[in-house]
Design a protein around this motif. Structure first.
Motif, PDB file in Angstrom:
ATOM      1  N   GLU A 126      35.645  17.857  -9.164  1.00  0.00           N
ATOM      2  CA  GLU A 126      35.758  19.002 -10.068  1.00  0.00           C
ATOM      3  C   GLU A 126      34.406  19.563 -10.500  1.00  0.00           C
ATOM      4  O   GLU A 126      34.342  20.410 -11.390  1.00  0.00           O
ATOM      5  N   HIS A 141      40.994  11.862  -5.008  1.00  0.00           N
ATOM      6  CA  HIS A 141      40.840  12.690  -6.201  1.00  0.00           C
ATOM      7  C   HIS A 141      40.008  13.927  -5.875  1.00  0.00           C
ATOM      8  O   HIS A 141      39.004  13.854  -5.159  1.00  0.00           O
ATOM      9  N   ASP A 142      40.397  15.060  -6.412  1.00  0.00           N
ATOM     10  CA  ASP A 142      39.610  16.273  -6.254  1.00  0.00           C
ATOM     11  C   ASP A 142      38.291  16.132  -7.007  1.00  0.00           C
ATOM     12  O   ASP A 142      38.244  15.580  -8.108  1.00  0.00           O
ATOM     13  N   LYS A 153      32.984  22.689   2.549  1.00  0.00           N
ATOM     14  CA  LYS A 153      34.226  23.442   2.702  1.00  0.00           C
ATOM     15  C   LYS A 153      34.334  23.977   4.124  1.00  0.00           C
ATOM     16  O   LYS A 153      33.366  24.478   4.686  1.00  0.00           O
ATOM     17  N   SER A 174      36.140  16.438   0.798  1.00  0.00           N
ATOM     18  CA  SER A 174      36.462  15.044   0.490  1.00  0.00           C
ATOM     19  C   SER A 174      35.198  14.182   0.437  1.00  0.00           C
ATOM     20  O   SER A 174      34.215  14.440   1.139  1.00  0.00           O
TER      21      SER A 174
END
Length: 388
Positions: free
Chosen positions: A260, A257-258, A7, A347
């Motif tokens: 999760e 796609h995230d 992040k 990502s």
């Protein structure tokens, strides 16, 4: 590793909405000012990371080898780090105009259909995503042109947004594909489309979102690092004696796609079709045996080659699918250098880049990129990672 370790804060203005370009203003015949955007693929910025020495280069150097502050390296400068006999591996997948807009029968509700892959040529079956999904049910008919010529029927639900469509279009397959693709537009990522003034692709996008060497149709997003190469750069490679090997991996939407789960070992990637031909194997393996550099152009190439490398470090022929997910720590078996774009926080593409260059060094490079105004995403700037 954990998801949260990838992040970082990315300012919205550093997400590239167009390829690197220069803007020309001129007056039209009515005396009105107009703007013309000229794409310059190979003039985007380049950052170079040296794995062993842990040096990070951003600027060109003067005659004494000292960095010239403010004179950033350009993508075209990457060739200066390679010599005769080295080989670049490219992904020659071709993007097709996958995003369609239409209406639902009876209600005329606006819908978006994103083509993923053709399932059955004879029956005109396609695997697609639909939006808004809650309104699209089995049995619905969707219309894609004013004359109601291009019509599709929903015959199955595959996921929450996924559907199987049967196109009701009676003609030779080549004509059907030509007519279908004529209605589509460039499948730019949503993070580009949603941030533009007009929320849809523009005519120039189909050319901009395609590598100049693309030839094997099947991708719904571009192998982004390959977008920076121009015909001039390919010619300069040839003159320098740098070989070009081509493999195919049809890039899907899985990279967008995230994730999760915090534990990256529990994340599952979508499968993508890939082909590694004998010629590419010979080019790459001959270079390795001779002690030359092998550079993977983009994360899709790294994924493909790591799916097909043998225990002897040599590239093997392959024709199938891969869902390989690469994140630190990872022991790479084939390429010793790679190029990648600067990608979004959290990502899978950032994770793969960090695995190749080393987590701490790549994250340091990313923080420098943010601080110095580099552009991120499919149309963003690039990072060259060297094993020296």
């Amino acid at each position: 590793m954990k998801l949260s370790q990838f992040k970082f804060k990315l300012p919205e203005e550093q997400i590239a909405l167009y390829p690197h370009h220069v803007v020309h203003e001129y007056e039209n015949e009515n005396g009105e000012k107009e703007v013309y955007r000229m794409t310059r693929r190979d003039e985007s910025r380049l950052m170079v990371v040296h794995k062993k020495s842990e040096q990070i280069e951003m600027f060109r150097k003067d005659a004494d080898g000292n960095p010239i502050e403010g004179e950033y390296l350009q993508f075209r400068d990457a060739l200066n780090y390679f010599d005769e006999g080295d080989v670049f591996i490219f992904n020659d997948t071709q993007v097709f105009p996958a995003r369609l807009y239409g209406t639902k029968e009876k209600t005329d509700a606006k819908i978006e259909v994103f083509l993923l892959r053709e399932l059955n040529e004879e029956m005109r079956l396609w695997d697609v995503l639909v939006e808004p999904a809650r309104k699209i049910r089995i049995g619905n008919k969707l219309f894609f042109d004013d004359t109601s010529t291009m019509v599709a029927e929903v015959i199955d639900n595959t996921t929450s947004r996924g559907r199987t469509l049967r196109f009701l279009y009676d003609c030779p397959h080549d004509e059907f594909k030509r007519e279908l693709f004529a209605l589509g537009e460039a499948p730019l990522p949503r993070y580009i489309i949603d941030k533009r003034e007009v929320h849809h692709a523009e005519p120039q996008d189909m050319e901009d979102f395609q590598c100049i060497f693309a030839k094997n149709e099947g991708a719904v997003t571009a192998p982004a690092t390959g977008l920076h190469f121009t015909r001039e750069m390919m010619k300069r490679m040839e003159i320098r004696g740098i070989d070009a090997a081509f493999i195919t991996l049809h890039c899907g939407l899985g990279t967008f796609h995230d994730i999760e789960v915090e534990d990256l070992t529990k994340h599952k990637m979508d499968s993508e079709q890939m082909i590694i031909p004998a010629k590419a194997c010979q080019q790459v393996n001959d270079a390795k045996v001779a002690g030359h550099r092998v550079c993977a152009i983009g994360t899709s190439v790294v994924k493909a080659t790591e799916s097909a490398v043998g225990t002897d470090g040599m590239l093997k022929e392959f024709d199938g699918w891969t869902n390989k997910f690469i994140f630190p720590p990872y022991d790479f078996g084939l390429a010793d250098s790679m190029m990648a774009n600067f990608y979004h926080p959290l990502s899978t593409l950032l994770m793969q880049t960090a695995a190749f260059g080393g987590y701490d060094l790549v994250m340091e490079a990313y923080h420098k990129a943010v601080k110095n105004g580099y552009m991120f995403g499919c149309f963003g700037d690039s990072l060259l990672i060297l094993n020296d």
